[in-house]
Design a protein around this motif. Structure first.
Motif, short mmCIF file in Angstrom:
data_model
loop_
_atom_site.label_atom_id
_atom_site.label_comp_id
_atom_site.label_asym_id
_atom_site.label_seq_id
_atom_site.Cartn_x
_atom_site.Cartn_y
_atom_site.Cartn_z
N ASP A 1 0.90 -1.01 0.01
CA ASP A 1 -0.04 -0.11 -0.16
C ASP A 1 0.87 1.21 -0.07
O ASP A 1 0.31 2.32 -0.52
CB ASP A 1 -1.09 0.08 1.33
N ASN A 2 2.12 1.10 0.30
CA ASN A 2 3.22 2.34 0.17
C ASN A 2 3.64 2.63 -1.32
O ASN A 2 4.44 3.50 -1.38
CB ASN A 2 4.08 2.29 0.98
N ILE A 3 3.25 1.57 -2.27
CA ILE A 3 3.78 1.65 -3.57
C ILE A 3 2.72 1.69 -4.55
O ILE A 3 1.84 1.05 -4.62
CB ILE A 3 4.53 0.23 -3.68
N ASP A 4 2.85 2.78 -5.32
CA ASP A 4 1.79 3.11 -6.59
C ASP A 4 2.14 2.06 -7.55
O ASP A 4 2.87 2.26 -8.40
CB ASP A 4 1.92 4.70 -6.96
N LEU A 5 1.13 1.18 -7.66
CA LEU A 5 1.62 -0.34 -8.34
C LEU A 5 1.07 0.35 -9.83
O LEU A 5 1.71 -0.01 -10.91
CB LEU A 5 0.71 -1.30 -8.13
N ASP A 6 0.29 1.07 -10.01
CA ASP A 6 -0.28 1.53 -11.49
C ASP A 6 0.88 2.32 -12.04
O ASP A 6 0.96 2.44 -13.13
CB ASP A 6 -1.53 2.45 -11.20
N ALA A 7 1.59 3.35 -11.00
CA ALA A 7 2.45 4.22 -11.76
C ALA A 7 3.99 3.29 -11.85
O ALA A 7 4.39 3.62 -12.94
CB ALA A 7 2.78 5.46 -10.60
#
Length: 313
Positions: free
Chosen positions: A77-83
């Motif tokens: 949840d601390n990583i913008d997976l889409d980006a």
């Protein structure tokens, strides 16, 4: 030489294992110093983080060469997976590295909270001897309710069975026909699990669907002598509602390792709440699991960067 930035703590030996092929910047202060972190990743090919470093659009923009994010753990949840996906940046969690540590934490919490005998050091040193007030309950024969039934929950279930606990679980994402349900009572709803269990342990990610999953209504469904353990993600429990339930005796106890805001703010709603154990997001971190997760993450990052070099050579 490709560069790897490590912004949070990891096993030093695992970090050193990367130095033969990479320029490594290992500085745990970077998680606290955002501007310094952004400068450090300007020429980074990889970054290794835990749960506090925010790998968001700002960081990705500051790291044009970034190819891989190694996650020392499994929560994302601390990583913008889409980006990251849009940029072609691989995200590599360390799946399976800390299951035993979390399982032991959960069962330790169950044993302590059910027994209710471990909050009395101060009273005893004051000359009191409250034996009758501390006649608690055994875990044997009680029901452990697992909210989410992924790998860590299943490891917890296996160990709970060895303590003669009954195990029940709710997981809408796991097919009713899945073999993982063998020996476990499957519930069709969270409500029915909350009503049946003596110990509730959360094993879910933080999403829109799980935000305040355990709210005042959910807590109201639990037995008054039940206990709650959250070693999953902060935000899945409504902390104000939990504090109210504990203060008013509607719940026997709780153990929280994760919080809506980390570190806890001064004047938290959890301050002074009875029968509550708080730990600093440490359930999955033991000396053994830290070594395992660190080496897994180092290997994951090394493999991605080695593949990148092959592709471009």
């Amino acid at each position: 030489m490709p560069k790897i930035v490590i912004s949070e703590f990891m096993d030093e030996q695992a970090a050193a294992s990367l130095e033969d092929r990479f320029a490594v910047v290992f500085d745990t202060a970077l998680v606290e110093e955002r501007a310094t972190l952004l400068a450090a990743v300007a020429e980074a090919d990889g970054i290794i983080v835990r749960n506090r470093t925010q790998v968001d659009a700002e960081l990705l923009a500051a790291a044009p060469r970034l190819k891989v994010v190694g996650r020392l753990g499994v929560g994302l949840d601390n990583i913008d997976l889409d980006a990251c996906k849009a940029r072609g940046v691989a995200v590599k969690p360390a799946y399976g590295g800390n299951g035993s540590s979390v399982a032991e934490y959960v069962l330790t919490g169950a044993l302590m909270l059910r027994r209710q005998a471990y909050f009395t050091s101060h009273a005893m040193l004051a000359g009191k001897w409250p034996r009758q007030a501390l006649i608690g309950r055994e875990v044997a024969g009680s029901t452990l309710g697992l909210v989410g039934f992924g790998a860590i929950a299943r490891e917890t279930a296996r160990r709970a069975s060895a303590l003669d606990m009954e195990v029940a679980a709710f997981d809408p994402h796991l097919s009713a026909e899945a073999p993982e349900w063998s020996g476990v009572e499957r519930h069709d709803s969270l409500a029915s699990l909350l009503e049946a269990a003596d110990v509730i342990s959360l094993h879910v990610p933080l999403t829109e669907a799980t935000q305040h999953l355990i709210d005042a209504e959910a807590l109201g469904r639990m037995k008054s002598d039940a206990v709650l353990i959250n070693a999953a993600r902060g935000g899945t429990v409504d902390e104000a509602a939990l504090a109210d339930a504990l203060r008013n005796g509607r719940l026997a106890g709780a153990m929280l390792d994760v919080f809506e805001q980390e570190p806890l703010p001064v004047g938290s709603v959890l301050e002074g709440v009875p029968n509550l154990i708080l730990t600093p997001h440490i359930a999955g971190v033991t000396q053994e699991s830290n070594a395992r997760i660190s080496q897994m993450t180092a290997d994951n990052v090394r493999a991605v960067l080695a593949q990148s070099v092959e592709v471009h050579s």
